[in-house]
Design a protein around this motif. Structure first.
Motif, mmCIF file in Angstrom:
data_model
loop_
_atom_site.group_PDB
_atom_site.id
_atom_site.type_symbol
_atom_site.label_atom_id
_atom_site.label_comp_id
_atom_site.label_asym_id
_atom_site.label_seq_id
_atom_site.Cartn_x
_atom_site.Cartn_y
_atom_site.Cartn_z
ATOM 1 N N LEU A 1 0.834 -1.196 0.000
ATOM 2 C CA LEU A 1 0.000 0.000 0.000
ATOM 3 C C LEU A 1 0.873 1.252 0.000
ATOM 4 O O LEU A 1 0.659 2.174 -0.803
ATOM 5 C CB LEU A 1 -0.936 -0.012 1.211
ATOM 6 C CG LEU A 1 -1.861 1.193 1.373
ATOM 7 C CD1 LEU A 1 -2.785 1.353 0.168
ATOM 8 C CD2 LEU A 1 -2.670 1.046 2.660
ATOM 9 N N ALA A 2 1.883 1.284 0.851
ATOM 10 C CA ALA A 2 2.770 2.449 0.926
ATOM 11 C C ALA A 2 3.560 2.639 -0.372
ATOM 12 O O ALA A 2 3.673 3.758 -0.886
ATOM 13 C CB ALA A 2 3.720 2.305 2.110
ATOM 14 N N GLY B 1 2.765 1.521 -3.377
ATOM 15 C CA GLY B 1 1.829 1.903 -4.434
ATOM 16 C C GLY B 1 1.459 3.374 -4.366
ATOM 17 O O GLY B 1 1.463 4.080 -5.384
ATOM 18 N N LEU B 2 1.156 3.854 -3.153
ATOM 19 C CA LEU B 2 0.797 5.263 -3.008
ATOM 20 C C LEU B 2 1.988 6.176 -3.328
ATOM 21 O O LEU B 2 1.809 7.247 -3.923
ATOM 22 C CB LEU B 2 0.266 5.539 -1.605
ATOM 23 C CG LEU B 2 -1.098 4.900 -1.295
ATOM 24 C CD1 LEU B 2 -1.486 5.154 0.155
ATOM 25 C CD2 LEU B 2 -2.176 5.389 -2.251
ATOM 26 N N HIS C 1 4.245 5.579 -5.556
ATOM 27 C CA HIS C 1 4.324 5.627 -7.017
ATOM 28 C C HIS C 1 3.247 6.536 -7.602
ATOM 29 O O HIS C 1 3.502 7.253 -8.573
ATOM 30 C CB HIS C 1 4.241 4.218 -7.613
ATOM 31 C CG HIS C 1 5.527 3.479 -7.546
ATOM 32 N ND1 HIS C 1 6.420 3.436 -8.579
ATOM 33 C CD2 HIS C 1 6.085 2.759 -6.542
ATOM 34 C CE1 HIS C 1 7.470 2.723 -8.248
ATOM 35 N NE2 HIS C 1 7.293 2.302 -6.997
ATOM 36 N N VAL C 2 2.048 6.506 -7.030
ATOM 37 C CA VAL C 2 0.982 7.391 -7.503
ATOM 38 C C VAL C 2 1.378 8.850 -7.284
ATOM 39 O O VAL C 2 1.222 9.694 -8.166
ATOM 40 C CB VAL C 2 -0.357 7.080 -6.790
ATOM 41 C CG1 VAL C 2 -1.404 8.151 -7.093
ATOM 42 C CG2 VAL C 2 -0.884 5.711 -7.203
ATOM 43 N N LEU C 3 1.919 9.149 -6.110
ATOM 44 C CA LEU C 3 2.245 10.529 -5.767
ATOM 45 C C LEU C 3 3.522 11.043 -6.418
ATOM 46 O O LEU C 3 3.600 12.209 -6.796
ATOM 47 C CB LEU C 3 2.352 10.673 -4.244
ATOM 48 C CG LEU C 3 1.060 10.421 -3.476
ATOM 49 C CD1 LEU C 3 1.325 10.416 -1.979
ATOM 50 C CD2 LEU C 3 0.000 11.447 -3.838
ATOM 51 N N ARG D 1 2.383 5.597 -12.372
ATOM 52 C CA ARG D 1 1.330 6.061 -11.458
ATOM 53 C C ARG D 1 0.114 5.128 -11.513
ATOM 54 O O ARG D 1 -0.489 4.817 -10.483
ATOM 55 C CB ARG D 1 0.938 7.493 -11.782
ATOM 56 C CG ARG D 1 2.027 8.492 -11.409
ATOM 57 C CD ARG D 1 1.643 9.908 -11.834
ATOM 58 N NE ARG D 1 2.773 10.798 -11.844
ATOM 59 C CZ ARG D 1 3.111 11.608 -10.844
ATOM 60 N NH1 ARG D 1 2.396 11.628 -9.745
ATOM 61 N NH2 ARG D 1 4.170 12.396 -10.957
ATOM 62 N N GLY E 1 1.048 1.993 -9.799
ATOM 63 C CA GLY E 1 1.119 2.267 -8.366
ATOM 64 C C GLY E 1 -0.241 2.113 -7.705
ATOM 65 O O GLY E 1 -0.353 1.559 -6.608
ATOM 66 N N ALA E 2 -1.285 2.598 -8.385
ATOM 67 C CA ALA E 2 -2.639 2.449 -7.847
ATOM 68 C C ALA E 2 -3.025 0.971 -7.776
ATOM 69 O O ALA E 2 -3.633 0.519 -6.795
ATOM 70 C CB ALA E 2 -3.633 3.225 -8.708
ATOM 71 N N ALA F 1 -1.218 -0.521 -4.855
ATOM 72 C CA ALA F 1 -1.878 -0.142 -3.604
ATOM 73 C C ALA F 1 -3.101 -1.036 -3.370
ATOM 74 O O ALA F 1 -3.344 -1.493 -2.252
ATOM 75 C CB ALA F 1 -2.275 1.334 -3.638
#
Length: 143
Positions: free
Chosen positions: A19-20, A22-23, A25-27, A48, A51-52, A55
């Protein structure tokens, strides 16, 4: 510590880590990928998006870890996806060459940890819910 507790702890750790990551990568986009900082908008978009998805994969691990009995079929499926990711990294290594050292370390971790999850998959199902003890512990003589 019983195998069931180890399974639940590893599944929770895997869930929070995925989760961390993935987030992040999104951010952060390309900045979250070692060696890909200047890869461009196409790789940034892909990173990104994936990444979602990663997550979500972490949330699936957390869901499994929070069940009264950790479902063996879910652990096997999630570990299979993890192993498939490692195989994808090996394929990339064969086709495209050696990636950043951190990616190699992740590949080793994935190849080592997936079989552990397969081995532990039934651990919670084998737990006696009345006593909270592992079936192996119940079979062992008193010490």
């Amino acid at each position: 510590m019983t195998k069931a507790r180890i399974l639940r702890g590893l599944a929770q750790a895997m869930g929070y880590a995925c989760l961390a990551i993935g987030l992040a990568h999104v951010l952060l986009g390309n900045q979250a990928i070692p060696g890909a900082g200047s890869a461009g908008p196409t790789v940034d978009s892909l990173g990104r998006f994936l990444g979602a998805v990663f997550a979500g994969y972490g949330l699936a691990w957390l869901w499994a870890a929070r069940q009264r009995t950790v479902p063996a079929s879910a652990v096997r499926a999630l570990a299979g996806v993890f192993l498939l990711g490692a195989i994808g990294r090996l394929l990339s290594l064969a086709v495209a060459g050696w990636p950043h050292w951190f990616q190699v370390a992740l590949t080793v971790l994935e190849l080592a940890l997936a079989p552990v999850f397969f081995w532990l998959a039934n651990a919670d199902a084998d737990t006696d819910t009345d006593t909270g003890t592992d079936t192996e512990e119940r079979a062992a003589p008193n010490r």
